[in-house]
Each structure stands twice: as C-alpha cells, then as structure tokens.
Design a protein around this motif. Structure first.
Motif, PDB file in Angstrom:
ATOM      1  N   PRO A   1      12.361   0.449  -1.047  1.00 59.09           N
ATOM      2  CA  PRO A   1      12.152   1.958  -0.752  1.00 59.09           C
ATOM      3  C   PRO A   1      10.702   2.395  -1.343  1.00 59.09           C
ATOM      4  O   PRO A   1      10.436   1.498  -2.803  1.00 59.09           O
ATOM      5  CB  PRO A   1      13.251   2.698  -1.373  1.00 59.09           C
ATOM      6  CG  PRO A   1      14.230   1.864  -1.051  1.00 59.09           C
ATOM      7  CD  PRO A   1      13.606   0.380  -1.241  1.00 59.09           C
ATOM      8  N   ARG A   2      10.008   3.134  -0.734  1.00 61.74           N
ATOM      9  CA  ARG A   2       8.535   3.629  -1.724  1.00 61.74           C
ATOM     10  C   ARG A   2       8.591   5.125  -1.889  1.00 61.74           C
ATOM     11  O   ARG A   2       9.258   5.761  -1.450  1.00 61.74           O
ATOM     12  CB  ARG A   2       7.367   3.448  -0.908  1.00 61.74           C
ATOM     13  CG  ARG A   2       7.415   1.901  -0.464  1.00 61.74           C
ATOM     14  CD  ARG A   2       6.122   1.393   0.204  1.00 61.74           C
ATOM     15  NE  ARG A   2       6.033   0.214   0.830  1.00 61.74           N
ATOM     16  CZ  ARG A   2       5.570  -0.111   1.968  1.00 61.74           C
ATOM     17  NH1 ARG A   2       4.605   0.564   2.550  1.00 61.74           N
ATOM     18  NH2 ARG A   2       5.681  -1.306   2.277  1.00 61.74           N
TER      19      ARG A   2
ATOM     20  N   GLN B   1       0.767  -1.336  -0.227  1.00 60.25           N
ATOM     21  CA  GLN B   1      -0.083  -0.043  -0.056  1.00 60.25           C
ATOM     22  C   GLN B   1       0.873   1.119   0.102  1.00 60.25           C
ATOM     23  O   GLN B   1       1.898   1.302   0.638  1.00 60.25           O
ATOM     24  CB  GLN B   1      -0.885   0.027   1.144  1.00 60.25           C
ATOM     25  CG  GLN B   1      -1.752   1.309   1.115  1.00 60.25           C
ATOM     26  CD  GLN B   1      -2.706   1.139   2.199  1.00 60.25           C
ATOM     27  OE1 GLN B   1      -2.902   0.292   2.885  1.00 60.25           O
ATOM     28  NE2 GLN B   1      -3.569   2.084   2.493  1.00 60.25           N
ATOM     29  N   SER B   2       0.521   1.943  -0.868  1.00 58.58           N
ATOM     30  CA  SER B   2       1.296   3.333  -0.779  1.00 58.58           C
ATOM     31  C   SER B   2       1.052   4.179   0.379  1.00 58.58           C
ATOM     32  O   SER B   2      -0.125   4.390   0.664  1.00 58.58           O
ATOM     33  CB  SER B   2       0.827   4.173  -2.343  1.00 58.58           C
ATOM     34  OG  SER B   2       1.416   5.364  -1.982  1.00 58.58           O
ATOM     35  N   PRO B   3       2.121   4.742   1.092  1.00 61.65           N
ATOM     36  CA  PRO B   3       1.817   5.663   1.984  1.00 61.65           C
ATOM     37  C   PRO B   3       1.034   6.814   1.773  1.00 61.65           C
ATOM     38  O   PRO B   3       0.685   7.384   2.590  1.00 61.65           O
ATOM     39  CB  PRO B   3       3.292   5.901   2.604  1.00 61.65           C
ATOM     40  CG  PRO B   3       4.239   5.513   1.596  1.00 61.65           C
ATOM     41  CD  PRO B   3       3.423   4.676   0.697  1.00 61.65           C
TER      42      PRO B   3
ATOM     43  N   TYR C   1       9.156   1.577  -7.641  1.00 59.35           N
ATOM     44  CA  TYR C   1       9.241   1.552  -8.967  1.00 59.35           C
ATOM     45  C   TYR C   1       9.672  -0.124  -9.464  1.00 59.35           C
ATOM     46  O   TYR C   1      10.619  -0.771  -8.807  1.00 59.35           O
ATOM     47  CB  TYR C   1      10.357   2.197  -9.644  1.00 59.35           C
ATOM     48  CG  TYR C   1       9.889   3.780  -9.153  1.00 59.35           C
ATOM     49  CD1 TYR C   1       8.905   4.513 -10.048  1.00 59.35           C
ATOM     50  CD2 TYR C   1      10.442   4.542  -8.184  1.00 59.35           C
ATOM     51  CE1 TYR C   1       8.616   5.652  -9.541  1.00 59.35           C
ATOM     52  CE2 TYR C   1      10.073   5.751  -7.762  1.00 59.35           C
ATOM     53  CZ  TYR C   1       8.982   6.127  -8.605  1.00 59.35           C
ATOM     54  OH  TYR C   1       8.769   7.624  -8.075  1.00 59.35           O
ATOM     55  N   THR C   2       9.089  -0.550 -10.600  1.00 60.09           N
ATOM     56  CA  THR C   2       9.425  -1.762 -11.206  1.00 60.09           C
ATOM     57  C   THR C   2      10.800  -1.946 -11.331  1.00 60.09           C
ATOM     58  O   THR C   2      11.375  -3.148 -11.084  1.00 60.09           O
ATOM     59  CB  THR C   2       8.574  -2.025 -12.504  1.00 60.09           C
ATOM     60  OG1 THR C   2       7.151  -1.930 -12.190  1.00 60.09           O
ATOM     61  CG2 THR C   2       8.722  -3.309 -13.092  1.00 60.09           C
ATOM     62  N   ILE C   3      11.510  -0.975 -12.038  1.00 61.50           N
ATOM     63  CA  ILE C   3      12.966  -1.220 -12.379  1.00 61.50           C
ATOM     64  C   ILE C   3      13.624  -1.535 -11.030  1.00 61.50           C
ATOM     65  O   ILE C   3      14.554  -2.253 -11.047  1.00 61.50           O
ATOM     66  CB  ILE C   3      13.511  -0.014 -13.077  1.00 61.50           C
ATOM     67  CG1 ILE C   3      14.851  -0.353 -13.624  1.00 61.50           C
ATOM     68  CG2 ILE C   3      13.569   1.237 -12.260  1.00 61.50           C
ATOM     69  CD1 ILE C   3      15.009  -1.446 -14.474  1.00 61.50           C
ATOM     70  N   ASP C   4      13.537  -0.953 -10.071  1.00 59.97           N
ATOM     71  CA  ASP C   4      14.121  -1.065  -8.649  1.00 59.97           C
ATOM     72  C   ASP C   4      13.838  -2.466  -8.062  1.00 59.97           C
ATOM     73  O   ASP C   4      14.838  -3.114  -7.790  1.00 59.97           O
ATOM     74  CB  ASP C   4      13.615   0.144  -7.548  1.00 59.97           C
ATOM     75  CG  ASP C   4      14.031   1.412  -7.939  1.00 59.97           C
ATOM     76  OD1 ASP C   4      15.177   1.504  -8.708  1.00 59.97           O
ATOM     77  OD2 ASP C   4      13.370   2.205  -7.571  1.00 59.97           O
ATOM     78  N   THR C   5      12.669  -3.043  -8.363  1.00 60.30           N
ATOM     79  CA  THR C   5      12.287  -4.463  -8.045  1.00 60.30           C
ATOM     80  C   THR C   5      13.271  -5.310  -8.963  1.00 60.30           C
ATOM     81  O   THR C   5      13.745  -6.258  -8.283  1.00 60.30           O
ATOM     82  CB  THR C   5      10.894  -4.729  -8.038  1.00 60.30           C
ATOM     83  OG1 THR C   5      10.118  -3.569  -7.428  1.00 60.30           O
ATOM     84  CG2 THR C   5      10.537  -5.862  -7.567  1.00 60.30           C
ATOM     85  N   LEU C   6      12.985  -5.184 -10.119  1.00 57.58           N
ATOM     86  CA  LEU C   6      13.849  -5.982 -11.055  1.00 57.58           C
ATOM     87  C   LEU C   6      15.262  -6.063 -10.765  1.00 57.58           C
ATOM     88  O   LEU C   6      16.041  -6.845 -10.700  1.00 57.58           O
ATOM     89  CB  LEU C   6      13.673  -5.445 -12.490  1.00 57.58           C
ATOM     90  CG  LEU C   6      12.314  -5.629 -12.952  1.00 57.58           C
ATOM     91  CD1 LEU C   6      11.978  -5.027 -14.210  1.00 57.58           C
ATOM     92  CD2 LEU C   6      11.799  -7.200 -13.031  1.00 57.58           C
TER      93      LEU C   6
END
Length: 190
Positions: A79-80, A40-42, A83-88
């Motif tokens: 971190p929020r 969930q986005s803060p 982003y998809t690229i950071d997860t990848l």
C-alpha cells in the motif's frame, strides 16, 4: 542471514551506491544487501523519475551477478504511501529467519524521528548509518541500535548524473557499464 535493506529511488543507481553497498557487506555484520527500489509516489509526478521497473532494471544491471546483492521490488505492491515500518513488518513475516538491518545516510537519519512508528523501528531493527558530507555523527540521534559505519564519503548524486546527461555530458564512469548501456539505449534523462 543478516540482510541490509538499502532503500532508494535509484534514479539512476551509480558507483557511489555500489561503493557504499560493497563496503557494508565486507566491513559490517550483514551477509547480503538488498537494494529496495522505492516506487514512485502517486501524489508526486517527477518528470525525471523513471518508471519503477525501469529503475529496477538499472539496479539489476548494476549488480549483475554479484551474489552479495539483490534488487528488490518488494514495495511496488505494498500500500502507498509506503512506510518503512510496513515494509519491515511485511519482510519479517515473509522471511522470519532473516535479521533485517536498515541502511541509510546520515542525511536521512536527521529525519528519522518523524517516521511512522519510529520507536518500533529503533527497538526492533539495527540501523547502519554511513557518512554524508555536512553531517557529523556526534550531532545525530544516538541510540543503541544505531551504528555509524566508516564507509567512504560519497559526494556523487543521482540528480548530478541526471543533469549532466541532460546537458549532454559523458558521465559513463559514474555508472556501472551495463547500467550506462541501458541508459544510452533508452535515451533516459535526455
């Protein structure tokens, strides 16, 4: 191993998600599919969005002991905003021998050009796109790493299920039995 990453809030997970997942592990080149539960986005507080770990539990109950699937909370501690690229990049670092594929509906592909580092994603990852009502693949972004799959078109949605439950409807057959049982026990979405 080739792993498909199927991102979503899964609020709740339903038979449409599972049908798409089943199709992809059986009819595409991926060996396993991970349901990546988005936190969930803060900055956004949706009253109807269950807690991260409750949604993860819904997914775990839905996939039960199916070895082809895995529930992932990988984004919970990143971190929020996430982003998809950071997860990848994080997953590639953690599992260097795995080949990761993105899985998305045609409705999400429409917005991919607005994503952070989209060129890096398109250059380094294959994207499996399943059909969604109202989106023709001929009108979507064409790229060598984007592959359209002929998965069944699913018109069921989590928002429909949440509203139906809130309205007192019995929608148990839209949700895997163990997931439905948990929703009932916890009185979610009522």
């Amino acid at each position: 191993m080739k792993v498909g990453l199927y991102f979503g809030t899964y609020n709740p997970i339903h038979i449409g998600h599972l049908a798409i997942a089943n199709y992809l592990v059986e009819f595409s080149e991926i060996d396993q599919l991970w349901f990546v539960v988005s936190p969930q986005s803060p900055f956004k507080t949706k009253k109807s969005l269950l807690d991260n770990y409750q949604r993860l539990e819904l997914v775990n109950r839905a996939i039960d002991r199916d070895f082809r699937f895995q529930a992932s909370n990988i984004e919970f501690n990143l971190p929020r905003p996430s982003y998809t690229i950071d997860t990848l990049v994080y997953l590639k670092d953690k599992f260097p021998s795995y080949e990761f594929y993105l899985i998305m509906g045609a409705d999400n592909l429409v917005y991919i050009e607005k994503w952070k580092n989209v060129e890096m994603i398109l250059s380094n990852y294959k994207i499996l796109v399943y059909p969604r009502p109202g989106y023709e693949k001929e009108k979507l972004l064409a790229h060598p790493n984007i592959q359209h799959v002929d998965a069944p078109v699913m018109e069921i949605s989590s928002s429909f299920i949440r509203k139906a439950i809130a309205d007192g409807k019995d929608v148990r057959h839209f949700i895997p039995p163990k997931t439905w049982q948990y929703i009932e026990e916890m009185s979610f979405y009522k």
